[in-house]
Motif scaffolding. Sequence first.
Motif, PDB file in Angstrom:
ATOM      1  N   GLY A  22       1.143  -0.801  -0.027  1.00 55.04           N
ATOM      2  CA  GLY A  22      -0.379   0.322  -0.292  1.00 55.04           C
ATOM      3  C   GLY A  22       1.080   1.206  -0.284  1.00 55.04           C
ATOM      4  O   GLY A  22       1.684   1.300   0.642  1.00 55.04           O
ATOM      5  N   ALA A  23       1.089   2.103  -1.535  1.00 55.03           N
ATOM      6  CA  ALA A  23       1.554   3.075  -0.768  1.00 55.03           C
ATOM      7  C   ALA A  23       0.840   4.527  -1.785  1.00 55.03           C
ATOM      8  O   ALA A  23       0.117   4.423  -2.272  1.00 55.03           O
ATOM      9  CB  ALA A  23       2.623   2.600  -1.848  1.00 55.03           C
ATOM     10  N   HIS A  33       6.850   2.887   1.004  1.00 62.64           N
ATOM     11  CA  HIS A  33       5.782   2.333   0.800  1.00 62.64           C
ATOM     12  C   HIS A  33       4.991   2.691   2.660  1.00 62.64           C
ATOM     13  O   HIS A  33       5.808   2.114   3.390  1.00 62.64           O
ATOM     14  CB  HIS A  33       5.353   1.499   0.435  1.00 62.64           C
ATOM     15  N   LEU A  34       3.562   2.526   2.601  1.00 61.09           N
ATOM     16  CA  LEU A  34       3.276   2.066   3.915  1.00 61.09           C
ATOM     17  C   LEU A  34       3.206   1.273   5.049  1.00 61.09           C
ATOM     18  O   LEU A  34       3.084   1.142   5.718  1.00 61.09           O
ATOM     19  CB  LEU A  34       1.324   2.675   3.922  1.00 61.09           C
ATOM     20  N   GLN A  35       3.191  -0.035   4.008  1.00 58.54           N
ATOM     21  CA  GLN A  35       2.629  -1.264   4.467  1.00 58.54           C
ATOM     22  C   GLN A  35       2.506  -2.557   3.615  1.00 58.54           C
ATOM     23  O   GLN A  35       2.118  -2.315   2.267  1.00 58.54           O
ATOM     24  CB  GLN A  35       1.546  -1.517   4.950  1.00 58.54           C
ATOM     25  N   LEU A  51      -2.206 -10.761   5.243  1.00 57.71           N
ATOM     26  CA  LEU A  51      -2.509 -10.010   5.762  1.00 57.71           C
ATOM     27  C   LEU A  51      -4.039 -10.236   6.187  1.00 57.71           C
ATOM     28  O   LEU A  51      -4.701 -10.571   4.692  1.00 57.71           O
ATOM     29  CB  LEU A  51      -2.222  -8.250   5.816  1.00 57.71           C
ATOM     30  N   PRO A  52      -5.175  -9.765   6.621  1.00 57.46           N
ATOM     31  CA  PRO A  52      -5.905 -10.124   6.585  1.00 57.46           C
ATOM     32  C   PRO A  52      -6.731  -8.933   6.012  1.00 57.46           C
ATOM     33  O   PRO A  52      -6.123  -7.967   5.669  1.00 57.46           O
ATOM     34  CB  PRO A  52      -6.613  -9.940   8.441  1.00 57.46           C
ATOM     35  N   PHE A  53      -7.956  -9.417   5.877  1.00 54.46           N
ATOM     36  CA  PHE A  53      -9.404  -7.369   5.228  1.00 54.46           C
ATOM     37  C   PHE A  53      -9.299  -6.858   5.520  1.00 54.46           C
ATOM     38  O   PHE A  53      -8.730  -5.860   5.266  1.00 54.46           O
ATOM     39  CB  PHE A  53     -10.552  -8.510   4.296  1.00 54.46           C
TER      40      PHE A  53
END
Length: 64
Positions: A22-23, A33-35, A51-53
């Motif tokens: 996620g960027a 990037h964020l994560q 990672l979960p939804f």
Amino acid sequence: MAVKIRLARLGCKNRTFYRIVGADSNTPRDGKHLQVVGFYDPLAGSLFFFLPFSTFTFVLAPPN
């Protein structure tokens, strides 16, 4: 800040694999990037999310 899910390229020439991250939409492809959300290996044909939804929704709409 618009956040997008994108692929960050890693590995070496002809042996690439990707991180699904996620960027911010203004950062470059392999930039900050964020994560990290998961991995994708096109040579092995494997796609792996760890990672979960609920985390996806956090990455797409972070709190202000």
